[in-house]
Design an enzyme around this catalytic site. Structure first.
Site, PDB file in Angstrom:
ATOM      1  N   GLN A 226       0.824  -1.206   0.000  1.00 55.81           N
ATOM      2  CA  GLN A 226       0.000   0.000   0.000  1.00 55.81           C
ATOM      3  C   GLN A 226       0.861   1.260   0.000  1.00 55.81           C
ATOM      4  O   GLN A 226       0.484   2.274  -0.585  1.00 55.81           O
ATOM      5  CB  GLN A 226      -0.930  -0.007   1.222  1.00 55.81           C
ATOM      6  CG  GLN A 226      -2.179   0.819   1.035  1.00 55.81           C
ATOM      7  CD  GLN A 226      -3.065   0.276  -0.075  1.00 55.81           C
ATOM      8  OE1 GLN A 226      -2.981  -0.899  -0.433  1.00 55.81           O
ATOM      9  NE2 GLN A 226      -3.893   1.119  -0.662  1.00 55.81           N
ATOM     10  N   HIS A 229       1.916   3.259  -3.270  1.00 58.82           N
ATOM     11  CA  HIS A 229       1.107   4.272  -3.950  1.00 58.82           C
ATOM     12  C   HIS A 229       1.728   5.661  -3.857  1.00 58.82           C
ATOM     13  O   HIS A 229       1.448   6.516  -4.696  1.00 58.82           O
ATOM     14  CB  HIS A 229      -0.304   4.304  -3.359  1.00 58.82           C
ATOM     15  CG  HIS A 229      -1.178   3.194  -3.843  1.00 58.82           C
ATOM     16  ND1 HIS A 229      -1.723   3.170  -5.101  1.00 58.82           N
ATOM     17  CD2 HIS A 229      -1.594   2.057  -3.224  1.00 58.82           C
ATOM     18  CE1 HIS A 229      -2.446   2.072  -5.249  1.00 58.82           C
ATOM     19  NE2 HIS A 229      -2.382   1.381  -4.129  1.00 58.82           N
ATOM     20  N   GLU A 274      -9.450   2.715   4.473  1.00 58.75           N
ATOM     21  CA  GLU A 274      -9.943   2.428   3.129  1.00 58.75           C
ATOM     22  C   GLU A 274     -10.021   0.911   2.917  1.00 58.75           C
ATOM     23  O   GLU A 274     -11.050   0.383   2.504  1.00 58.75           O
ATOM     24  CB  GLU A 274      -8.994   3.072   2.114  1.00 58.75           C
ATOM     25  CG  GLU A 274      -9.345   2.791   0.662  1.00 58.75           C
ATOM     26  CD  GLU A 274      -8.276   3.306  -0.287  1.00 58.75           C
ATOM     27  OE1 GLU A 274      -8.577   3.417  -1.482  1.00 58.75           O
ATOM     28  OE2 GLU A 274      -7.141   3.570   0.161  1.00 58.75           O
ATOM     29  N   HIS A 275      -8.924   0.212   3.172  1.00 57.92           N
ATOM     30  CA  HIS A 275      -8.862  -1.247   3.066  1.00 57.92           C
ATOM     31  C   HIS A 275      -8.565  -1.842   4.444  1.00 57.92           C
ATOM     32  O   HIS A 275      -7.677  -1.349   5.144  1.00 57.92           O
ATOM     33  CB  HIS A 275      -7.734  -1.709   2.141  1.00 57.92           C
ATOM     34  CG  HIS A 275      -7.691  -1.032   0.808  1.00 57.92           C
ATOM     35  ND1 HIS A 275      -6.951   0.113   0.571  1.00 57.92           N
ATOM     36  CD2 HIS A 275      -8.277  -1.359  -0.370  1.00 57.92           C
ATOM     37  CE1 HIS A 275      -7.091   0.467  -0.699  1.00 57.92           C
ATOM     38  NE2 HIS A 275      -7.884  -0.405  -1.295  1.00 57.92           N
ATOM     39  N   ASP A 308      -7.696  -4.998  -5.727  1.00 58.86           N
ATOM     40  CA  ASP A 308      -7.469  -3.838  -6.591  1.00 58.86           C
ATOM     41  C   ASP A 308      -7.576  -4.196  -8.061  1.00 58.86           C
ATOM     42  O   ASP A 308      -8.014  -3.383  -8.877  1.00 58.86           O
ATOM     43  CB  ASP A 308      -6.076  -3.246  -6.341  1.00 58.86           C
ATOM     44  CG  ASP A 308      -6.020  -2.369  -5.107  1.00 58.86           C
ATOM     45  OD1 ASP A 308      -7.088  -2.017  -4.575  1.00 58.86           O
ATOM     46  OD2 ASP A 308      -4.903  -2.036  -4.674  1.00 58.86           O
ATOM     47  N   HIS A 367     -50.461  26.252   1.040  1.00 65.23           N
ATOM     48  CA  HIS A 367     -50.349  24.796   1.138  1.00 65.23           C
ATOM     49  C   HIS A 367     -51.640  24.226   1.733  1.00 65.23           C
ATOM     50  O   HIS A 367     -52.180  23.218   1.256  1.00 65.23           O
ATOM     51  CB  HIS A 367     -49.170  24.412   2.048  1.00 65.23           C
ATOM     52  CG  HIS A 367     -47.834  24.476   1.388  1.00 65.23           C
ATOM     53  ND1 HIS A 367     -47.317  25.636   0.870  1.00 65.23           N
ATOM     54  CD2 HIS A 367     -46.893  23.506   1.163  1.00 65.23           C
ATOM     55  CE1 HIS A 367     -46.118  25.393   0.359  1.00 65.23           C
ATOM     56  NE2 HIS A 367     -45.837  24.104   0.518  1.00 65.23           N
TER      57      HIS A 367
END
Length: 375
Positions: A226, A229, A274-275, A308, A367
């Site tokens: 990870q 990235h 996220e994961h 992924d 109304h």
């Protein structure tokens, strides 16, 4: 100049000056100033893609289609005791834009957005991607052809977001999808309202919950994958194993040692990653304790990179603790919901006193009259 003001000024220039401004910024940022629409001859990329890669892409598309097609649901329509009809119906978004980064091409991002969009019924899908040496990455073009997408625009950055939003050099879209850098993210934030957006994605994150049964090399490599990235990516280890805790003492990995698996789950929910990988003896039991995660992967053969790329589950996920209130990209992101009601005279006349009283409470006399006038 701060980011917000910088992006705002460029967006305003693009909005006022249109295609001339798009080409100006494309020249400045991508060294490209030609036509932005991908010409017919530029679609011929088959010779640049090895057959093995073509086969892999076809199989990944099939896996994505199989998984996302299971998310289809029926419209909700029912009659009550009065014979009145109520419901909630889905309507696909007409036209979406997929931003695919071109500097470091991410063709998998195109797959993750376009496949569920098509299953959801989106009619028009367009792609924008910044050219490199005047060309769009051939894998992006090949995937577009495989999916039957016929519009690709050679434009990236802030100017791509503006072009999709305001219809510069193309027909405007209704919603924009796809990851980008901080400038793209800020541009998406600022145009939201004129156009829909998927999310404001931040740096990638992974959290691994591991007990003493986990393979330490699996854990370490999943954490390090990870961080690949970029410098801002985050990797968290939450473990009850002192051995794994010590083994994963690497730069960029945040480690937490917990007394038991319940404390591990609490820490993971606090991180809201996220994961989330769960590498424990009985990962399904821990799943019931997890509330905040974009995606949860159970067991030693479900690493994040597999998800992924080829499992078929979606990898467009909430980041930066947004998993506390946001969800993985799914078919609902490509549809709108409309309420439907057809009320019988019997129900309306019997129950309208409820609406009349609420109109009185709010001081909305017209109304009230709208309901009273019916006989």
């Amino acid at each position: 100049m701060n980011l917000q003001r910088y992006v705002s000024e460029i967006l305003e220039d693009l909005k006022i000056n249109g295609l001339d401004a798009v080409k100006k910024y494309s020249q400045k940022f991508d060294n490209y100033q030609d036509e932005i629409f991908l010409r017919e001859e530029e679609w011929n990329v088959e010779s640049e893609i090895p057959q093995s890669d073509k086969n892999a892409i076809k199989q990944i598309i099939k896996r994505l289609q199989d998984y996302h097609s299971k998310q289809k649901t029926e419209d909700l329509m029912y009659k009550n005791e009065y014979g009145s009809i109520y419901g909630l119906i889905k309507v696909p978004i007409d036209r979406i834009g997929v931003y695919v980064p071109g500097g470091k091409p991410l063709p998998s991002s195109l797959l993750m957005v376009a496949v569920p969009a098509q299953i959801a019924g989106v009619k028009d899908i367009i792609i924008t991607s910044s050219p490199k040496e005047g060309k769009v990455n051939p894998y992006i073009i090949y995937i577009a052809k495989e999916l039957g997408i016929s519009e690709i625009y050679k434009v990236g950055g802030i100017q791509a977001i503006a072009a999709m939003t305001y219809g510069i050099g193309m027909k405007k879209v209704d919603k924009i999808f796809g990851p980008g850098n901080q400038y793209v993210n800020e541009a998406k934030r600022q145009v939201f309202g004129d156009v829909g957006i998927d999310s404001l994605a931040g740096p990638s994150e992974v959290c691994v919950i591991a007990d003493e049964t986990a393979d330490k090399d699996y854990v370490l490599n999943d954490l390090l994958s990870q961080l690949e990235h970029g410098a801002e990516s985050k990797a968290f280890l939450v473990t009850t194993s002192k051995q794994i805790y010590d083994y994963c003492q690497k730069e960029g990995i945040d480690r937490y040692f917990c007394k038991d698996i319940f404390e591990c789950a609490d820490k993971a929910n606090e991180i809201a990653p996220e994961h989330l990988e769960i590498l424990t003896k009985e990962p399904e039991l821990i799943l019931s304790l997890i509330r905040n995660a974009g995606a949860v992967y159970l067991g030693e053969y479900t690493p994040v990179p597999a998800a992924d790329y080829f499992l078929g589950v979606n990898h467009v996920l909430p980041t930066g603790k947004a998993a506390r209130f946001s969800s993985v990209l799914n078919l609902n992101d490509f549809v709108k919901y409309m309420t439907v009601a057809k009320v019988t005279k019997e129900e309306f006349l019997k129950e309208r006193y409820l609406g009349i009283r609420m109109a009185e409470i709010e001081g909305m006399l017209q109304h009230k009259k709208s309901m009273e006038v019916r006989k």
